[in-house]
Design an enzyme around this catalytic site. Structure first.
Site, PDB file in Angstrom:
ATOM      1  N   CYS A 103      44.085  25.206  38.109  1.00 23.46           N
ATOM      2  CA  CYS A 103      44.960  25.223  39.401  1.00 23.46           C
ATOM      3  C   CYS A 103      45.376  24.024  39.809  1.00 23.46           C
ATOM      4  CB  CYS A 103      44.068  25.634  40.477  1.00 23.46           C
ATOM      5  SG  CYS A 103      42.948  27.260  39.999  1.00 23.46           S
ATOM      6  N   CYS A 117      47.751  33.577  35.965  1.00 28.80           N
ATOM      7  CA  CYS A 117      47.510  34.345  36.830  1.00 28.80           C
ATOM      8  C   CYS A 117      48.374  34.607  38.018  1.00 28.80           C
ATOM      9  CB  CYS A 117      46.389  33.292  37.851  1.00 28.80           C
ATOM     10  SG  CYS A 117      47.084  31.767  38.324  1.00 28.80           S
ATOM     11  N   CYS A 167      45.142  30.861  44.839  1.00 28.77           N
ATOM     12  CA  CYS A 167      43.543  31.036  44.847  1.00 28.77           C
ATOM     13  C   CYS A 167      43.019  29.750  45.721  1.00 28.77           C
ATOM     14  CB  CYS A 167      42.697  31.217  43.642  1.00 28.77           C
ATOM     15  SG  CYS A 167      42.996  29.289  42.670  1.00 28.77           S
ATOM     16  N   ASP A 173      50.052  33.155  39.947  1.00 24.34           N
ATOM     17  CA  ASP A 173      49.948  32.369  41.336  1.00 24.34           C
ATOM     18  C   ASP A 173      51.399  31.283  41.220  1.00 24.34           C
ATOM     19  OD1 ASP A 173      47.803  33.376  42.072  1.00 24.34           O
ATOM     20  OD2 ASP A 173      46.373  31.627  41.811  1.00 24.34           O
TER      21      ASP A 173
END
Ligand code: FES
Length: 125
Positions: free
Chosen positions: A102, A33, A58, A35
C-alpha cells in the site's frame, strides 16, 4: 494489526483534499486491489510548499499517503522525488506484511506529480 501511528494517520489523515491550480498532479493506482491515489503539489522556489491528496483506498493506503505528505512538504523537488515506499513505512514504524504494498501508491503518485511539474516547467521555457 496496525500500530498507533498508522491508526492515527488513518483516523486523522493530514493534508487531504485537492489544491486549486496545482503545479503538479500525480495519479497512481494499484490494479491488484483497485485502490488509487491522487497527489497535488504546489512548488515554490523549487520546494514543495503544499501537498494534498485524495484517495480511494484501504486504511494502510490512507495512513501511508498521509505520512507521505508530511515527509514531502518543505522538501526540495530533488529530495522529494527520492522518497521511497521504504521511507514511508519507516516513518510509520511498521506495516503488517500484507499491507506493505500500500505504501507504493504514495511513492509512485508523488513521483508522477513531480514528473508532471517538471514537464510543465519544460513547456513554460
Ligand atoms: S489494499 Fe490496496 S492500497 Fe491497500
Amino acid at each position: 494489526m496496525y500500530n498507533k501511528k498508522v491508526i492515527d494517520h488513518f483516523l486523522n489523515p493530514r493534508n487531504t483534499g485537492c489544491i486549486n491550480e496545482p503545479d503538479g498532479v500525480g495519479v497512481f493506482g494499484d490494479p491488484s486491489c483497485g485502490d488509487y491515489l491522487c497527489i497535488y503539489i504546489k512548488v515554490d522556489d523549487n520546494h514543495i510548499s503544499d501537498i494534498k491528496f485524495e484517495i480511494r483506498g484501504c486504511p494502510a493506503a490512507i495512513a501511508t499517503s498521509s505520512i507521505l505528505t508530511e515527509l514531502a512538504k518543505g522538501k526540495s523537488i530533488k529530495e522529494a522525488e527520492k522518497i521511497t515506499d521504504e521511507d514511508i513505512i519507516r516513518a510509520l514504524g511498521e506495516l503488517p506484511e500484507p499491507k506493505i504494498h500500500c505504501s507504493n501508491l504514495g511513492a509512485k503518485a508523488l513521483q508522477q506529480a513531480i514528473k508532471d511539474y517538471l514537464t510543465r516547467q519544460e513547456k513554460i521555457k
